[in-house]
Design a protein around this motif. Structure first.
Motif, PDB file in Angstrom:
ATOM      1  N   GLU A  44       0.716  -1.113   0.031  1.00 45.45           N
ATOM      2  CA  GLU A  44      -0.151  -0.058  -0.063  1.00 45.45           C
ATOM      3  C   GLU A  44       0.876   1.501  -0.202  1.00 45.45           C
ATOM      4  OE1 GLU A  44      -4.167  -1.668   2.211  1.00 45.45           O
ATOM      5  OE2 GLU A  44      -2.428  -0.349   3.562  1.00 45.45           O
ATOM      6  N   GLN A  45       1.988   1.210   0.535  1.00 44.58           N
ATOM      7  CA  GLN A  45       2.946   2.274   0.801  1.00 44.58           C
ATOM      8  C   GLN A  45       3.760   2.256  -0.699  1.00 44.58           C
ATOM      9  OE1 GLN A  45       1.945   3.830   3.456  1.00 44.58           O
ATOM     10  NE2 GLN A  45       1.025   1.891   3.637  1.00 44.58           N
ATOM     11  N   GLY A  46       3.557   1.434  -1.592  1.00 46.86           N
ATOM     12  CA  GLY A  46       4.660   1.429  -2.885  1.00 46.86           C
ATOM     13  C   GLY A  46       5.493   1.023  -2.694  1.00 46.86           C
ATOM     14  N   ARG A  47       5.844   0.245  -1.812  1.00 46.74           N
ATOM     15  CA  ARG A  47       7.224  -0.355  -1.426  1.00 46.74           C
ATOM     16  C   ARG A  47       7.487  -1.683  -1.924  1.00 46.74           C
ATOM     17  NH1 ARG A  47       9.908   0.837   3.332  1.00 46.74           N
ATOM     18  NH2 ARG A  47      11.535  -0.851   2.598  1.00 46.74           N
ATOM     19  N   GLY A  48       8.829  -2.026  -2.329  1.00 47.75           N
ATOM     20  CA  GLY A  48       8.958  -3.514  -2.848  1.00 47.75           C
ATOM     21  C   GLY A  48       9.979  -3.607  -3.879  1.00 47.75           C
ATOM     22  N   LEU A  49      10.267  -4.716  -4.117  1.00 48.30           N
ATOM     23  CA  LEU A  49      11.418  -4.837  -5.243  1.00 48.30           C
ATOM     24  C   LEU A  49      10.734  -4.634  -6.704  1.00 48.30           C
ATOM     25  CD1 LEU A  49      14.008  -6.071  -6.415  1.00 48.30           C
ATOM     26  CD2 LEU A  49      13.127  -8.431  -6.160  1.00 48.30           C
ATOM     27  N   ASN A  50      11.284  -3.947  -7.377  1.00 52.23           N
ATOM     28  CA  ASN A  50      10.487  -3.593  -8.756  1.00 52.23           C
ATOM     29  C   ASN A  50      10.982  -4.219  -9.745  1.00 52.23           C
ATOM     30  OD1 ASN A  50       9.493  -2.327 -10.951  1.00 52.23           O
ATOM     31  ND2 ASN A  50       9.845   0.048 -10.007  1.00 52.23           N
ATOM     32  N   ILE A  51      10.062  -5.238 -10.298  1.00 48.17           N
ATOM     33  CA  ILE A  51      10.391  -5.981 -11.495  1.00 48.17           C
ATOM     34  C   ILE A  51       9.535  -5.554 -12.607  1.00 48.17           C
ATOM     35  CG2 ILE A  51      10.355  -8.411 -12.394  1.00 48.17           C
ATOM     36  CD1 ILE A  51      10.817  -9.338  -9.435  1.00 48.17           C
ATOM     37  N   GLY A  62       8.047  -2.750 -13.377  1.00 50.29           N
ATOM     38  CA  GLY A  62       6.812  -1.970 -12.762  1.00 50.29           C
ATOM     39  C   GLY A  62       5.975  -2.842 -11.697  1.00 50.29           C
ATOM     40  N   ALA A  63       6.115  -3.993 -11.597  1.00 49.81           N
ATOM     41  CA  ALA A  63       5.683  -4.976 -10.399  1.00 49.81           C
ATOM     42  C   ALA A  63       6.427  -4.937  -9.096  1.00 49.81           C
ATOM     43  CB  ALA A  63       5.492  -6.296 -10.862  1.00 49.81           C
TER      44      ALA A  63
END
Length: 331
Positions: A87-94, A96-97
């Motif tokens: 929800e915070q837009g955090r994470g490993l970006n693959i 755009g995912a």
């Protein structure tokens, strides 16, 4: 310095509990992805994304760490933390995912008289989410979060934390949920096994007994010698602001795990699940030999202190015959 894990800049901690279930979860949130590794000493661990932290795995950084009660059911706490990060837009970006990476570990608290008849789905995903929402710079110790339903052989267990600074200015801190099959205290007295490492009376300033008797050194485990030692597990994380590689973080976890042996007796039982994560935010350079060795040494002391503080600050569960808290007998 607050003597908490959040003395590491960019690290926040939150708890959530269900008093009826007598269990809970704790979220360790990194404001920026942190280098991470894991050291497992127990023969029966319960983990989430542990293979991600293997040195043979490509990914080096994680967004958070989830600690939870609930045995295997509690692994879902990591999914709740993951949902909040997404929800915070955090994470490993693959391409755009975004995929938030949240390793986790669980402890066994299913026989503490809490109501575990929760229906089709266990509450741990929601507890993990709530813990992430609550994450901040200050957090409580004792019977909170992942340590809410924890016990030891002699007193109520709990969640503890501590921090220190090395001679070269590197900060290291630990958070531990103490649900040991053994004891954090010596015999039937007020003394903590971790007493040699205590700072500023943080767990009562009782020191160690003048001498050790055979009775003090005999085995005390949950339920007595005939009981299964599956009903336990101590889990935690040690975090530093040093600049470490993933193999160096693994070495830090290995050295810091010595703190379990300094604070719990006996430790790493045959089907235990003792797990310690290590993470590095990378703010400060460190000498790869003497500096890393000192960091591990201090980290082990900090882990031992966090374990003692978890038991020292715990409060008994409100059930008939519940394990007493240390403060119910001593001050």
């Amino acid at each position: 310095m607050k003597n908490l894990l959040t003395d590491i800049a960019g690290v926040r901690v939150g708890h959530a509990e269900d008093a009826k279930v007598a269990s809970g979860a704790t979220a360790v949130i990194f404001d920026s992805p942190a280098i991470a590794a894991i050291d497992i000493r127990g023969g029966g661990p319960g983990t989430r994304e542990a293979s991600l932290l293997d040195l043979a795995s490509t990914q080096e950084r994680v967004d958070a760490i989830a600690l939870s009660g609930g045995s295997a059911f509690g692994i879902e706490a990591g999914a709740g933390v993951q949902a909040w990060l997404a929800e915070q837009g955090r994470g490993l970006n693959i391409r755009g995912a975004l995929i938030p990476l949240v390793p986790g570990a669980i402890l066994f608290d299913l026989l503490n008289d809490g109501d575990k008849a929760w229906g089709r789905f266990a509450p741990y995903r929601d507890l993990g989410y709530a813990a992430a929402v609550a994450a901040g710079d200050d957090f409580a110790l004792g019977s909170v979060g992942a340590g809410f339903g924890a016990t030891t052989a002699t007193f109520k267990g709990g969640l503890g934390s501590a921090s220190a600074v090395t001679s070269s200015g590197i900060t290291v801190a630990a958070i531990v949920a103490v649900n040991a099959v053994g004891s954090a205290t010596v015999g039937d007295g007020p003394w903590f096994w971790a007493a040699p490492f205590e700072v500023n009376g943080e767990f009562g300033n009782h020191g160690l007994p003048d001498k050790f008797t055979d009775d003090m050194l005999r085995m005390r485990i949950k339920g007595g010698p005939a009981a299964s030692d599956r009903e336990n597990t101590t889990i935690g994380a040690v975090v530093t602001d040093a600049m470490l590689t993933k193999p160096q973080a693994k070495r830090l976890a290995m050295i810091a795990h010595t703190g379990f042996a300094r604070a719990i007796y006996p430790v790493h039982a045959t089907t235990d699940g003792d797990v310690l994560f290590a993470a590095a935010t990378g703010a400060k350079p460190i000498d790869p030999m003497a500096g890393l060795t000192e960091l591990g040494m201090v980290a082990a002391n900090v882990v031992a202190r966090a374990i003692a503080r978890g038991v020292y600050h715990a409060t008994a569960l409100p059930f008939a015959g519940a394990m007493p808290a240390w403060k119910d007998r001593f001050r």
